[in-house]
Design a protein around this motif. Structure first.
Motif, PDB file in Angstrom:
ATOM      1  N   GLU A 210      -9.800  -1.162   2.498  1.00  0.00           N
ATOM      2  CA  GLU A 210      -8.880  -1.250   1.366  1.00  0.00           C
ATOM      3  C   GLU A 210      -8.319   0.125   1.036  1.00  0.00           C
TER       4      GLU A 210
ATOM      5  N   ARG B 288      -2.821  -2.171  -4.089  1.00  0.00           N
ATOM      6  CA  ARG B 288      -3.959  -2.363  -3.194  1.00  0.00           C
ATOM      7  C   ARG B 288      -3.480  -2.970  -1.875  1.00  0.00           C
TER       8      ARG B 288
ATOM      9  N   ARG C 299      -2.179   4.970  -6.572  1.00  0.00           N
ATOM     10  CA  ARG C 299      -1.398   4.989  -7.803  1.00  0.00           C
ATOM     11  C   ARG C 299      -0.362   6.096  -7.679  1.00  0.00           C
TER      12      ARG C 299
ATOM     13  N   LYS D 290      -6.339   1.979  -1.973  1.00  0.00           N
ATOM     14  CA  LYS D 290      -6.005   1.856  -3.384  1.00  0.00           C
ATOM     15  C   LYS D 290      -5.206   3.092  -3.776  1.00  0.00           C
TER      16      LYS D 290
ATOM     17  N   TRP E 144      -1.894   0.195 -10.160  1.00  0.00           N
ATOM     18  CA  TRP E 144      -2.438   0.391  -8.820  1.00  0.00           C
ATOM     19  C   TRP E 144      -1.811  -0.559  -7.809  1.00  0.00           C
TER      20      TRP E 144
END
Length: 243
Positions: free
Chosen positions: A202, A181, A206, A204, A179
């Motif tokens: 935030e 961030r 992938r 996040k 990930w």
């Protein structure tokens, strides 16, 4: 014999959608011996507790050149709970006869007076705890307009409606296994009202063949619900198209 309100609503639901031919499938009856007509007559859409559906609209404005201009976002001040007195995106609940984009345009017009904008759907937010009233799933839309070409006037659930200058700064970027961030600091400012509201958001994500991206509000100062996350997500999308 009196017809219950629930039965009337159920009949309204089945009558609401009259053109059923595209849904007939192979034309067979089901295991209960029901035709499509029989099935719809008995179907109860209120048998299960269903989520509510809303739309929210992120409306940006730029006065000067698109790349170098001063970007703003249109916000409304909530007249009622939840988050009464805080600032939010224009939005509201879908009506049965509406398509989602029609709801987004209607709510935008009712709450700000701004009408007839092109709308792009860019996100769906459905966290189970995003709204205390009910399980509410929102479909988010964005648009860009020259603020000089529209007149903003608060209405309906909005106690106020204002353009706010947008400041979105990247605070940090960290790799965490698969990930990535990213922390953004969002500030919205209206100098005329001597008002600045803010949030920490935030992102996040992938990467890979199947990509996952989530935006989450970590802290908020007078920005309702998860709307700061919607604003940042919409802005990063628009910004990527300006490069």
């Amino acid at each position: 014999m009196r017809t219950s309100k629930k039965t009337k609503e159920r009949r309204k639901m089945t009558a609401f959608f009259k053109e059923i031919e595209p849904f007939r499938g192979n034309g067979n009856e089901n295991e209960k011996g029901q035709t499509l007509e029989n099935f719809l007559e008995e179907y109860d859409p209120y048998k299960y507790k269903n989520p509510c559906v809303t739309t929210d609209a992120v409306i940006f404005s730029c006065k000067r050149k698109v790349v170098d201009g001063e970007w703003k976002v249109l916000m409304v001040k909530r007249r009622n709970h939840p988050s009464i007195g805080w600032w939010a995106l224009p939005g509201g609940f879908i009506e049965l006869h509406e398509n989602l984009e029609d709801t987004a345009r209607r709510e935008l017009t009712e709450e700000t007076g701004v009408a007839d904008l092109p709308m792009e759907q860019f996100a769906v937010y459905g966290n189970a705890t995003r709204d205390p009233r009910a399980r509410i799933i929102t479909s988010a839309y964005l648009s860009v307009v020259d603020e000089g070409q529209v007149k903003v006037q608060a209405g309906d659930d909005a106690a106020d409606a204002r353009w706010m200058q947008l400041h979105c700064q990247t605070e940090s970027v960290k790799e965490d296994g698969d990930w990535k961030r990213t922390i953004y600091r969002l500030a919205l400012e209206n100098k005329e009202a001597e008002l600045t509201i803010s949030a920490i958001v935030e992102k996040k994500e992938r990467s890979g063949l199947v990509r996952e991206t989530y935006y989450k509000v970590k802290e908020s100062d007078r920005i309702a619900c998860d709307h700061a996350a919607l604003i940042v997500q919409a802005w990063k999308l628009v910004e990527s198209r300006l490069i």
